[in-house]
Design a protein around this motif. Structure first.
Motif, short mmCIF file in Angstrom:
data_model
loop_
_atom_site.label_atom_id
_atom_site.label_comp_id
_atom_site.label_asym_id
_atom_site.label_seq_id
_atom_site.Cartn_x
_atom_site.Cartn_y
_atom_site.Cartn_z
N ALA A 1 21.92 -63.03 8.28
CA ALA A 1 20.52 -62.66 8.11
C ALA A 1 20.31 -61.16 8.34
CB ALA A 1 19.65 -63.46 9.08
N TYR A 2 21.03 -60.59 9.31
CA TYR A 2 20.90 -59.17 9.59
C TYR A 2 21.40 -58.32 8.42
CZ TYR A 2 21.93 -54.55 11.50
OH TYR A 2 22.00 -53.19 11.69
N VAL A 3 22.54 -58.69 7.85
CA VAL A 3 23.08 -57.94 6.71
C VAL A 3 22.11 -57.97 5.54
CG1 VAL A 3 24.93 -57.90 4.97
CG2 VAL A 3 25.50 -58.28 7.38
N LEU A 4 21.56 -59.15 5.23
CA LEU A 4 20.60 -59.26 4.12
C LEU A 4 19.32 -58.48 4.41
CD1 LEU A 4 20.76 -62.94 2.81
CD2 LEU A 4 21.60 -60.86 1.73
N THR A 5 18.90 -58.46 5.69
CA THR A 5 17.70 -57.71 6.07
C THR A 5 17.88 -56.21 5.84
OG1 THR A 5 17.09 -59.37 7.73
CG2 THR A 5 16.13 -57.16 7.98
N VAL A 6 19.06 -55.69 6.21
CA VAL A 6 19.35 -54.27 6.01
C VAL A 6 19.35 -53.93 4.52
CG1 VAL A 6 21.13 -52.49 6.24
CG2 VAL A 6 20.62 -53.99 8.18
N ILE A 7 19.98 -54.78 3.72
CA ILE A 7 20.03 -54.55 2.26
C ILE A 7 18.62 -54.58 1.67
CG2 ILE A 7 20.81 -55.53 0.06
CD1 ILE A 7 23.31 -56.56 1.57
N TYR A 8 17.81 -55.55 2.14
CA TYR A 8 16.43 -55.69 1.65
C TYR A 8 15.62 -54.43 1.97
CZ TYR A 8 11.53 -57.17 1.77
OH TYR A 8 10.17 -57.23 1.62
N TYR A 9 15.71 -53.95 3.22
CA TYR A 9 14.95 -52.76 3.61
C TYR A 9 15.39 -51.52 2.82
CZ TYR A 9 12.92 -55.15 7.68
OH TYR A 9 12.21 -55.99 8.49
N MET A 10 16.67 -51.40 2.57
CA MET A 10 17.17 -50.25 1.82
C MET A 10 16.70 -50.31 0.36
SD MET A 10 20.99 -49.81 3.41
CE MET A 10 21.38 -48.47 2.30
N CYS A 11 16.68 -51.52 -0.21
CA CYS A 11 16.18 -51.67 -1.57
C CYS A 11 14.68 -51.36 -1.64
CB CYS A 11 16.43 -53.09 -2.08
SG CYS A 11 18.18 -53.47 -2.35
N ARG A 12 13.96 -51.66 -0.59
CA ARG A 12 12.52 -51.36 -0.54
C ARG A 12 12.26 -49.88 -0.25
NH1 ARG A 12 8.05 -52.20 0.06
NH2 ARG A 12 7.55 -52.94 2.15
N ARG A 13 13.31 -49.16 0.15
CA ARG A 13 13.24 -47.72 0.46
C ARG A 13 12.27 -47.41 1.60
NH1 ARG A 13 15.74 -44.78 -3.57
NH2 ARG A 13 16.12 -45.88 -5.53
N ILE A 14 12.19 -48.31 2.56
CA ILE A 14 11.33 -48.04 3.72
C ILE A 14 12.15 -47.61 4.93
CG2 ILE A 14 9.44 -49.53 3.02
CD1 ILE A 14 10.57 -51.71 4.82
N ILE A 15 13.47 -47.71 4.83
CA ILE A 15 14.34 -47.34 5.94
C ILE A 15 15.71 -47.01 5.36
CG2 ILE A 15 15.05 -49.72 6.42
CD1 ILE A 15 15.03 -49.01 9.38
N SER A 16 16.35 -46.01 5.93
CA SER A 16 17.68 -45.61 5.45
C SER A 16 18.78 -46.33 6.22
CB SER A 16 17.86 -44.10 5.61
OG SER A 16 17.88 -43.74 6.98
N LEU A 17 20.01 -46.24 5.71
CA LEU A 17 21.16 -46.85 6.39
C LEU A 17 21.35 -46.20 7.77
CD1 LEU A 17 23.56 -48.79 6.35
CD2 LEU A 17 24.91 -46.98 5.26
#
Length: 500
Positions: free
Chosen positions: A297-313
């Motif tokens: 769930a954490y990995v998918l959450t990070v990918i989702y946020y990066m795709c939304r461009r609201i948070i960087s890696l």
């Protein structure tokens, strides 16, 4: 000192010191030291070297390196990182802004927390931290004290899991049934008799809707009301949306469920076919399943946020140590509590308690459910573990009532589970109690002190219902009697609070 009352003394001392000094770390450590000292004094070759070995090698190192415990610690860290990441992305702030507009009252905020706790019945650890992270901004806004939120979290963790057939607790109880009978079927039969869990949930709604608080909880609630009366917090500016909090939580629930059934062999081929959902849940390893589910769930959450461009890696990775640090107090208390449990196990607490129960079985047969409830409460309170209490008492109940058709057998097993949850609910060294404090960001000893009068009130009502159940051997008559007692008690408390 082994296999006698002395075996419970280290835990009793630790609990008493924690309640008196309001300092849990040193209290637990002192209990562990006393447990190691008792063990070495009772050994054939007492020595200072033996004391150090039992304290550190067989104590701290063995408890923390235990595979199950390590998995739970990893799960806590991942959950802490997820919460930090959601906060960084603005999901928590956006949900808080939404809640300010849609949840208008203090009662509504508390009911929302209760309902969320009831929905997350898969595992108590997952329940505590998820409900806390989601609901705290809302309860803060509506002037609900941290202590009240911690009580709501704690009362919808273990009490909900112990009456949910699809949960890590059902799996644990099923594993303690050592005979041919289906353990999950026995668990389901015992649900209507689990009065402590049922009355705890009912009491939550009564407390909230009647706006009744007593004991130290009323002090914390009044302090919160006075502190925030002048505050009108404006909406927090954020790029995040409500979906940025809700979606990761939903994914976390789904993935933790998948992780649980995966660890139980749901996706493994067995004689050419897959195991069914119930069987795989019954044989699951909560520690492994929760780690796998939360990590996915954490990995998918990070990918989702990066795709939304609201948070960087880079921002996501900065949340890793931040989330870890947020969980350090809970990890430290858990590690100490597990070590203390190991000390009581080494001193033979199981043998001592088993002897107590077996000695009462023949003499007071109809009173046995109430007796087992009290003993389970005491053992779980002293050791801080429900599951350990199940492991001690359920096999004894089955041995006392070997016939699978004996109704008193089901009542006694349910009394054992209810008492274990009650003791766990009250104990300051219980992992669930510790994580409820962590989820609400509440001082741990304050949570224990404020929750205790509520839990003991429900425990007293449950004790009466188990006396009745032992004679009528029917789940409904005792339940109705318990409801009547609870209703009368709350009317009395409401009137008393109003007079004050």
């Amino acid at each position: 000192m082994i296999g006698t009352f002395w075996s419970l003394l280290p835990a009793i001392i630790a609990i008493a010191l924690a309640l008196i000094t309001k300092e849990v770390y040193s209290s637990l450590f002192l209990g562990i030291v006393i447990g190691a000292l008792f063990f070495v004094v009772g050994s054939p070759d007492p020595s200072f070297g033996g004391f150090l070995d039992h304290l550190f090698k067989d104590g701290f190192v063995a408890s923390i390196s235990d595979a199950y415990n390590t998995g739970i610690l990893i799960f806590l860290v991942i959950l802490g990182i997820m919460v930090a990441t959601m906060n960084k992305a603005g999901g928590s702030a956006a949900f808080g802004n939404w809640a300010k507009k849609h949840i208008k009252t203090k009662v509504g905020a508390q009911v929302a927390a209760i309902c969320l706790g009831l929905l997350i019945f898969i595992d108590d650890y997952f329940n505590c931290l998820t409900v806390g992270s989601v609901m705290k901004p809302i309860t803060d806004k509506h002037k609900v004290s941290k202590e009240k939120l911690a009580y709501i979290i704690d009362s919808t963790a273990a009490p909900v899991c112990i009456i949910a057939p699809i949960s890590s607790w059902a799996a644990a109880v099923s594993g303690f049934v050592t005979e041919g009978e289906n353990g999950l079927a026995l668990f389901i039969k015992a649900i209507p008799y689990n009065y402590y869990a049922l009355f705890t949930i009912i009491a939550l709604f009564l407390l909230v809707f009647s706006k009744t608080d007593f004991g130290s909880m009323s002090k914390y609630e009044k302090a919160m009301q006075m502190m925030n009366d002048a505050d009108d917090v404006a909406d927090v500016e954020t790029k995040g949306k409500v979906i940025d909090l809700v979606l990761p939580i939903v994914v976390l629930i789904i993935f933790c469920t998948l992780g649980m059934i995966y660890s139980g062999g749901f996706f493994a081929k067995d004689s050419g076919c897959y195991l069914n959902f119930v069987d795989s849940f019954a044989s699951s390893d909560a520690s492994v399943g929760l780690v796998i589910g939360s990590f996915g769930a954490y990995v998918l959450t990070v990918i989702y946020y990066m795709c939304r461009r609201i948070i960087s890696l880079k921002d996501c990775m900065e949340c890793v140590p931040e989330g870890f640090k947020a969980m350090v107090p809970a990890i430290l208390i858990l590690s100490l509590a597990w070590t203390l449990k190991g000390m009581t196990d080494a001193l033979g607490a199981k043998t001592f308690v088993a002897g107590l129960v077996e000695g009462k079985a023949g003499v007071l047969k109809n009173f046995l459910p109430a007796i087992i409830f009290v003993i389970a409460c005491g053992l779980a309170f002293a050791t801080g573990t429900s599951w350990g209490t199940f492991g001690i008492l359920i096999p004894i109940c089955i041995a006392v009532f070997p016939s699978a058709t004996e109704e008193l057998r089901v009542i006694c097993i349910s009394a054992c589970m209810a008492g274990a949850v009650c003791g766990d609910h009250c104990s300051p060294i219980s992992d669930t109690t510790i994580m409820a404090s962590a989820g609400a960001q509440c001082n741990h000893v304050n949570h224990v002190n404020s929750q205790l009068p509520y839990a003991l009130t429900v425990a007293a009502i449950s004790f009466v219902t188990y006396i009745i159940a032992g004679f009528v051997k029917n789940p409904f008559v005792p339940f109705i009697c318990g409801l009547a007692i609870m209703a009368g008690l709350f009317i009395f408390l409401k009137k008393k609070c109003a007079d004050k």
